[in-house]
Design an enzyme around this catalytic site. Structure first.
Site, PDB file in Angstrom:
ATOM      1  N   GLU A  84       0.806  -1.222   0.000  1.00 26.34           N
ATOM      2  CA  GLU A  84       0.000   0.000   0.000  1.00 26.34           C
ATOM      3  C   GLU A  84       0.842   1.277   0.000  1.00 26.34           C
ATOM      4  O   GLU A  84       0.702   2.120   0.887  1.00 26.34           O
ATOM      5  CB  GLU A  84      -0.976  -0.034   1.188  1.00 26.34           C
ATOM      6  CG  GLU A  84      -1.880  -1.256   1.112  1.00 26.34           C
ATOM      7  CD  GLU A  84      -2.840  -1.397   2.304  1.00 26.34           C
ATOM      8  OE1 GLU A  84      -2.829  -0.557   3.206  1.00 26.34           O
ATOM      9  OE2 GLU A  84      -3.616  -2.383   2.284  1.00 26.34           O
ATOM     10  N   ASN A 118       1.804  -4.577  -3.335  1.00 28.40           N
ATOM     11  CA  ASN A 118       0.403  -4.915  -3.116  1.00 28.40           C
ATOM     12  C   ASN A 118      -0.370  -3.648  -2.748  1.00 28.40           C
ATOM     13  O   ASN A 118       0.116  -2.837  -1.959  1.00 28.40           O
ATOM     14  CB  ASN A 118       0.367  -5.916  -1.945  1.00 28.40           C
ATOM     15  CG  ASN A 118      -0.974  -6.511  -1.656  1.00 28.40           C
ATOM     16  OD1 ASN A 118      -1.623  -7.056  -2.552  1.00 28.40           O
ATOM     17  ND2 ASN A 118      -1.407  -6.422  -0.400  1.00 28.40           N
ATOM     18  N   HIS A 131     -10.666  -5.598  -2.159  1.00 28.89           N
ATOM     19  CA  HIS A 131     -11.686  -5.448  -1.102  1.00 28.89           C
ATOM     20  C   HIS A 131     -12.852  -4.676  -1.717  1.00 28.89           C
ATOM     21  O   HIS A 131     -12.876  -3.445  -1.688  1.00 28.89           O
ATOM     22  CB  HIS A 131     -11.102  -4.699   0.101  1.00 28.89           C
ATOM     23  CG  HIS A 131     -10.040  -5.453   0.817  1.00 28.89           C
ATOM     24  ND1 HIS A 131     -10.302  -6.613   1.519  1.00 28.89           N
ATOM     25  CD2 HIS A 131      -8.718  -5.238   0.934  1.00 28.89           C
ATOM     26  CE1 HIS A 131      -9.178  -7.062   2.059  1.00 28.89           C
ATOM     27  NE2 HIS A 131      -8.197  -6.250   1.706  1.00 28.89           N
ATOM     28  N   GLU A 171      -6.452 -10.243  -1.725  1.00 27.01           N
ATOM     29  CA  GLU A 171      -7.215 -10.071  -0.466  1.00 27.01           C
ATOM     30  C   GLU A 171      -8.711  -9.960  -0.749  1.00 27.01           C
ATOM     31  O   GLU A 171      -9.424  -9.177  -0.115  1.00 27.01           O
ATOM     32  CB  GLU A 171      -6.736  -8.809   0.281  1.00 27.01           C
ATOM     33  CG  GLU A 171      -5.239  -8.774   0.541  1.00 27.01           C
ATOM     34  CD  GLU A 171      -4.780  -7.602   1.401  1.00 27.01           C
ATOM     35  OE1 GLU A 171      -5.636  -6.899   1.974  1.00 27.01           O
ATOM     36  OE2 GLU A 171      -3.564  -7.398   1.499  1.00 27.01           O
ATOM     37  N   ASP A 189     -12.542  -9.814  -0.934  1.00 26.95           N
ATOM     38  CA  ASP A 189     -13.824  -9.966  -0.238  1.00 26.95           C
ATOM     39  C   ASP A 189     -14.789  -8.947  -0.828  1.00 26.95           C
ATOM     40  O   ASP A 189     -14.375  -8.010  -1.509  1.00 26.95           O
ATOM     41  CB  ASP A 189     -13.712  -9.877   1.298  1.00 26.95           C
ATOM     42  CG  ASP A 189     -12.957  -8.683   1.833  1.00 26.95           C
ATOM     43  OD1 ASP A 189     -12.896  -7.645   1.141  1.00 26.95           O
ATOM     44  OD2 ASP A 189     -12.433  -8.774   2.959  1.00 26.95           O
TER      45      ASP A 189
HETATM   46  O1  G3I Z   1      -3.589  -7.793  18.721  1.00 29.76           O
HETATM   47  C1  G3I Z   1      -4.471  -6.818  19.278  1.00 29.76           C
HETATM   48  C2  G3I Z   1      -5.101  -7.320  20.556  1.00 29.76           C
HETATM   49  O2  G3I Z   1      -4.089  -7.511  21.515  1.00 29.76           O
HETATM   50  C3  G3I Z   1      -6.131  -6.302  21.041  1.00 29.76           C
HETATM   51  O3  G3I Z   1      -6.789  -6.819  22.154  1.00 29.76           O
HETATM   52  C4  G3I Z   1      -7.151  -6.012  19.938  1.00 29.76           C
HETATM   53  C5  G3I Z   1      -8.135  -4.923  20.361  1.00 29.76           C
HETATM   54  O4  G3I Z   1      -8.557  -4.167  19.268  1.00 29.76           O
HETATM   55  O5  G3I Z   1      -6.478  -5.559  18.801  1.00 29.76           O
HETATM   56  C6  G3I Z   1      -5.562  -6.522  18.271  1.00 29.76           C
HETATM   57  O6  G3I Z   1      -4.963  -5.981  17.140  1.00 29.76           O
HETATM   58  C7  G3I Z   1      -5.767  -5.957  15.980  1.00 29.76           C
HETATM   59  C8  G3I Z   1      -5.071  -6.783  14.900  1.00 29.76           C
HETATM   60  O7  G3I Z   1      -5.790  -6.690  13.676  1.00 29.76           O
HETATM   61  C9  G3I Z   1      -4.957  -8.250  15.270  1.00 29.76           C
HETATM   62  O8  G3I Z   1      -6.240  -8.811  15.402  1.00 29.76           O
HETATM   63  C10 G3I Z   1      -5.920  -4.521  15.523  1.00 29.76           C
HETATM   64  O9  G3I Z   1      -6.711  -3.802  16.466  1.00 29.76           O
HETATM   65  C11 G3I Z   1      -6.602  -4.475  14.171  1.00 29.76           C
HETATM   66  O10 G3I Z   1      -6.569  -3.129  13.690  1.00 29.76           O
HETATM   67  C12 G3I Z   1      -5.850  -5.362  13.194  1.00 29.76           C
HETATM   68  O11 G3I Z   1      -6.542  -5.314  11.969  1.00 29.76           O
HETATM   69  C13 G3I Z   1      -5.857  -5.863  10.872  1.00 29.76           C
HETATM   70  C14 G3I Z   1      -5.628  -4.778   9.820  1.00 29.76           C
HETATM   71  O12 G3I Z   1      -5.037  -5.341   8.687  1.00 29.76           O
HETATM   72  C15 G3I Z   1      -4.727  -3.657  10.324  1.00 29.76           C
HETATM   73  O13 G3I Z   1      -4.691  -2.627   9.382  1.00 29.76           O
HETATM   74  C16 G3I Z   1      -6.736  -6.956  10.290  1.00 29.76           C
HETATM   75  O14 G3I Z   1      -6.830  -8.040  11.221  1.00 29.76           O
HETATM   76  C17 G3I Z   1      -6.127  -7.449   8.977  1.00 29.76           C
HETATM   77  O15 G3I Z   1      -7.042  -8.333   8.371  1.00 29.76           O
HETATM   78  C18 G3I Z   1      -5.904  -6.250   8.064  1.00 29.76           C
HETATM   79  O16 G3I Z   1      -5.371  -6.683   6.848  1.00 29.76           O
HETATM   80  C19 G3I Z   1      -5.115  -5.663   5.883  1.00 29.76           C
HETATM   81  C20 G3I Z   1      -3.911  -6.106   5.087  1.00 29.76           C
HETATM   82  O17 G3I Z   1      -2.828  -6.368   5.931  1.00 29.76           O
HETATM   83  C21 G3I Z   1      -3.534  -5.062   4.053  1.00 29.76           C
HETATM   84  N1  G3I Z   1      -4.649  -4.719   3.221  1.00 29.76           N
HETATM   85  C22 G3I Z   1      -5.897  -4.369   3.913  1.00 29.76           C
HETATM   86  C23 G3I Z   1      -6.278  -5.451   4.912  1.00 29.76           C
HETATM   87  C24 G3I Z   1      -7.583  -5.111   5.584  1.00 29.76           C
HETATM   88  O18 G3I Z   1      -7.460  -3.968   6.379  1.00 29.76           O
END
Ligand code: G3I
Length: 313
Positions: free
Chosen positions: A129, A170, A206, A234, A236
């Site tokens: 990104e 990506n 997405h 990715e 969906d």
């Molecule tokens: O690990 C912490 C946990 O300790 C805490 O309790 C919890 C409370 O919110 O947060 C957890 O972290 C989260 C993390 O995912 C792991 O689950 C973050 O808040 C959350 O923001 C994070 O989101 C991820 C996101 O990327 C971050 O930008 C999504 O799971 C993940 O699917 C998403 O993937 C991205 C790709 O990498 C790039 N392209 C877009 C895609 C969707 O956003």
């Protein structure tokens, strides 16, 4: 038949899914995830990112990433490394570090070289990104310190660490033609002219129900004409909740449209969905009121979207 079996029979390398470590305690989920007929490729949704793999400078932690990698490699499946350099999910020491150009160069080299070297012989989203939606480069610690050279540095470090890895950039909102896709094409052209290694561009995909870009196939062809491959990385297709029969039918058509476009283009090597069930989709957390974006529902039951994917191959 499963999605990977159908994809491979149609000549694609794989059909895959993202997954995440906390989900692996759900045995019904894991049974589907580990079905090679469904998924021939795995991406770690979070656990190979910088905050997970180098939480302190020079201290690498691969336990979580390895758990995902083993799901792939123990079953003879492909692994997509995700990702080396991104402006999100960075540890505080990177964002707050106030590094000069020489220091940040060696930090990027060490990070990308170490993670790509750890997960060898794979596909890597080396740069994730890099663009804003208007086609300008995202302002972040890397761009602000190194300009676009951070991209060269990351790709060259990845190639040095593993000459056999496929190296990708990506991004999202590059799936249809437009300013952001054009910016990415210009970047690929520039990297190639400089002799910087670049093997592919990932179309995150997405999408929103009813809004798959009509130029998807044409745009893929324009990228491939630059001498690279593309992948849907990715996928969906989200909707405003509640889901209705009409929305699920449109979603089925949308999934089919995406697969049909990839199927029509030889250089579109494979497709990854950003997890397969609404139970674990990232969408509701990021877009309140939206969801139901995956081909399996929250009870792990296949939706019409599943049939749309099969029909697209
Ligand atoms: O690990 C912490 C946990 O300790 C805490 O309790 C919890 C409370 O919110 O947060 C957890 O972290 C989260 C993390 O995912 C792991 O689950 C973050 O808040 C959350 O923001 C994070 O989101 C991820 C996101 O990327 C971050 O930008 C999504 O799971 C993940 O699917 C998403 O993937 C991205 C790709 O990498 C790039 N392209 C877009 C895609 C969707 O956003």
């Amino acid at each position: 038949a499963g999605l990977n079996a159908v994809a491979q029979a149609a000549g694609k390398l794989y059909f895959g899914t993202a997954t995440d470590n906390p989900e692996l305690t759900d045995t019904a989920y894991v049974a589907i995830l580990n079905d090679n007929e469904q998924f021939g490729q795995i991406t770690a949704a979070n656990s190979m990112k910088w905050d997970a793999t180098e939480p302190e400078q020079g201290v690498f932690t691969f336990a979580q990433g390895d758990q995902i990698a083993e799901l792939a490699t123990n079953n003879g499946r492909l692994l997509r490394g995700h990702n080396c350099v991104w402006d999100q999910q960075l540890p505080a020491w990177v964002t707050a570090g106030n590094f000069n150009a020489a220091e940040l160069t060696s930090i990027v080299q060490n990070h990308c070289g170490t993670v790509v070297g750890h997960y060898k012989g794979q596909v890597w989203d080396v740069v994730n990104e890099p663009f804003n939606d208007d086609g300008t480069f995202t302002s972040d610690v890397f761009f602000d310190t190194l300009g676009t050279n951070y991209i060269n540095i990351a790709l060259e470090a990845a190639r040095a660490a593993d000459p056999n890895a496929k190296l990708y950039i990506n991004d999202f909102n590059i799936e249809g033609t437009g300013v952001k896709a054009t910016a990415m094409k210009n970047l690929v052209t520039s990297l190639k002219s400089q002799g910087v290694p670049i093997d592919g561009v990932g179309f995150e995909s997405h999408f929103i129900v009813g809004e798959v870009p009509s130029t998807l196939q044409q745009n893929m062809e324009e990228f491939i004409a630059l001498g690279i491959e593309v992948a849907i990385t990715e996928l969906d297709v989200r909707m405003t909740l509640p889901e209705t029969a009409a929305l699920l039918e449109q979603q089925k058509n949308d999934y089919q449209t995406v697969i049909t476009a990839c199927q029509a283009v030889e250089g579109c090597v494979g497709i990854t969905i950003w997890d397969f069930t609404d139970k674990f989709s990232w969408v509701p957390g990021a877009f309140p009121g939206q969801g139901a974006a995956c081909p399996w529902d929250a009870n792990l039951v296949k939706k019409p979207a599943f049939d749309g994917i099969v029909a697209g191959f």
